[in-house]
Design a protein around this motif. Structure first.
Motif, PDB file in Angstrom:
ATOM      1  N   TYR A  25       0.837  -1.203   0.000  1.00 13.55           N
ATOM      2  CA  TYR A  25       0.000   0.000   0.000  1.00 13.55           C
ATOM      3  C   TYR A  25       0.873   1.255   0.000  1.00 13.55           C
ATOM      4  O   TYR A  25       2.075   1.185   0.313  1.00 13.55           O
ATOM      5  N   ILE A 111       1.185  -1.223  -6.540  1.00 11.20           N
ATOM      6  CA  ILE A 111       0.312  -1.061  -5.389  1.00 11.20           C
ATOM      7  C   ILE A 111      -0.731  -2.155  -5.263  1.00 11.20           C
ATOM      8  O   ILE A 111      -1.203  -2.455  -4.163  1.00 11.20           O
ATOM      9  N   HIS A 139      -1.991  -0.908   9.799  1.00 12.30           N
ATOM     10  CA  HIS A 139      -2.843   0.117   9.206  1.00 12.30           C
ATOM     11  C   HIS A 139      -2.578   1.501   9.799  1.00 12.30           C
ATOM     12  O   HIS A 139      -2.459   2.484   9.063  1.00 12.30           O
ATOM     13  N   TYR A 195      -6.326   2.257   0.534  1.00 11.30           N
ATOM     14  CA  TYR A 195      -5.987   1.398   1.664  1.00 11.30           C
ATOM     15  C   TYR A 195      -7.040   0.320   1.879  1.00 11.30           C
ATOM     16  O   TYR A 195      -7.113  -0.283   2.953  1.00 11.30           O
TER      17      TYR A 195
END
Length: 268
Positions: A25, A111, A139, A195
């Protein structure tokens, strides 16, 4: 869907050559890790650079727009046809094949991988020994890095949060969250888009699929794990050499040598 090799035509014949696909990411550090391998003698194909002149000549911009639209549909529970997302991957495959002509090992960074289903088989058709690596970062840490990078970009480019929110690229965000920027709404948009947990699916339980941990970029954990996968002996990471590769890539692309605000800068 496994990562077992296919025996179809058009494959990379040099079976001893290593070929990696590194996914991560934004702010996970995938490009930085790709550039690191370049300092160790590998060829690095940066799949995020749709402005690359060679990729543009191959229709990269149009293919990426279609790819991104397909990705957004699937991330929101819809479906996408192969003709929407395969052409951009085909472009990356061609660039990776060209890089392989140097006789060096090759790393492709991008990505997205696994959201559509069938990506592994597609790449294995051309690179039977390709290995797939997911750069794992918590995250909360990803978001921290994203906002740090955002602030650097604002300072270097001289734009405001509202100007960023008003860009054409943020049309969908404004349509969903309104015309006025807020960090809360920007974060919500990023979490449901770039994300989104659906974007990367590389189960380490499958053959030729791996994860490396880049939560702490200063610990060298990701570099050590990557070296082990690449069969490279440990050497001290040369951040200046990595930055120079990044600079040279943008110089070749723009003619101005603009530095990319890298997703994996060790200064964070």
């Amino acid at each position: 869907m496994g990562c077992s090799p296919s025996k179809m035509s058009g494959v990379l014949k040099e079976s001893k050559k290593k070929v990696f696909f590194i996914a991560g990411y934004p702010s996970a550090g995938k490009t930085f890790l790709g550039d690191y391998l370049a300092t160790r003698g590998w060829e690095h194909v940066d799949g995020d650079l749709i402005a690359n002149p060679e990729a543009k000549a191959m229709g990269g911009e149009e293919k990426f727009i279609a790819f991104w639209s397909a990705m957004m549909k699937v991330s929101k529970g819809g479906t996408a046809e192969r003709e929407e997302w395969v052409p951009y991957y085909d472009l990356l495959i061609e660039l990776t094949k060209k890089a392989s002509e140097t006789k060096k090992d090759v790393v492709l960074t991008f990505i997205v991988f696994g959201i559509f289903g069938g990506e592994k088989e597609l790449f294995k058709e051309h690179f039977p020994n390709m290995e797939f690596i997911n750069v794992k970062v918590d995250h909360a840490e990803l978001l921290r890095r994203f906002w740090n990078r955002h602030e650097k970009m604002k300072e270097e480019a001289g734009f405001t949060d509202q100007q960023y929110w008003d860009y054409h690229e943020m049309d969908e965000a404004r349509a969903e969250y309104g015309p006025v920027f807020s960090k809360e709404n920007m974060t919500k948009f990023m979490e449901t888009n770039v994300y989104n947990p659906k974007l990367i699916d590389i189960p380490p339980s499958e053959k030729d699929c791996f994860e490396i941990n880049n939560n702490d970029m200063m610990s060298n954990t990701a570099f050590k794990q990557l070296n082990e996968l690449a069969g490279l002996p440990w050497e001290k990471v040369d951040s200046d050499a990595i930055a120079q590769i990044n600079y040279d890539r943008y110089k070749n692309m723009t003619g101005e040598g603009e530095k990319k605000v890298d997703e994996g800068e060790r200064t964070e």
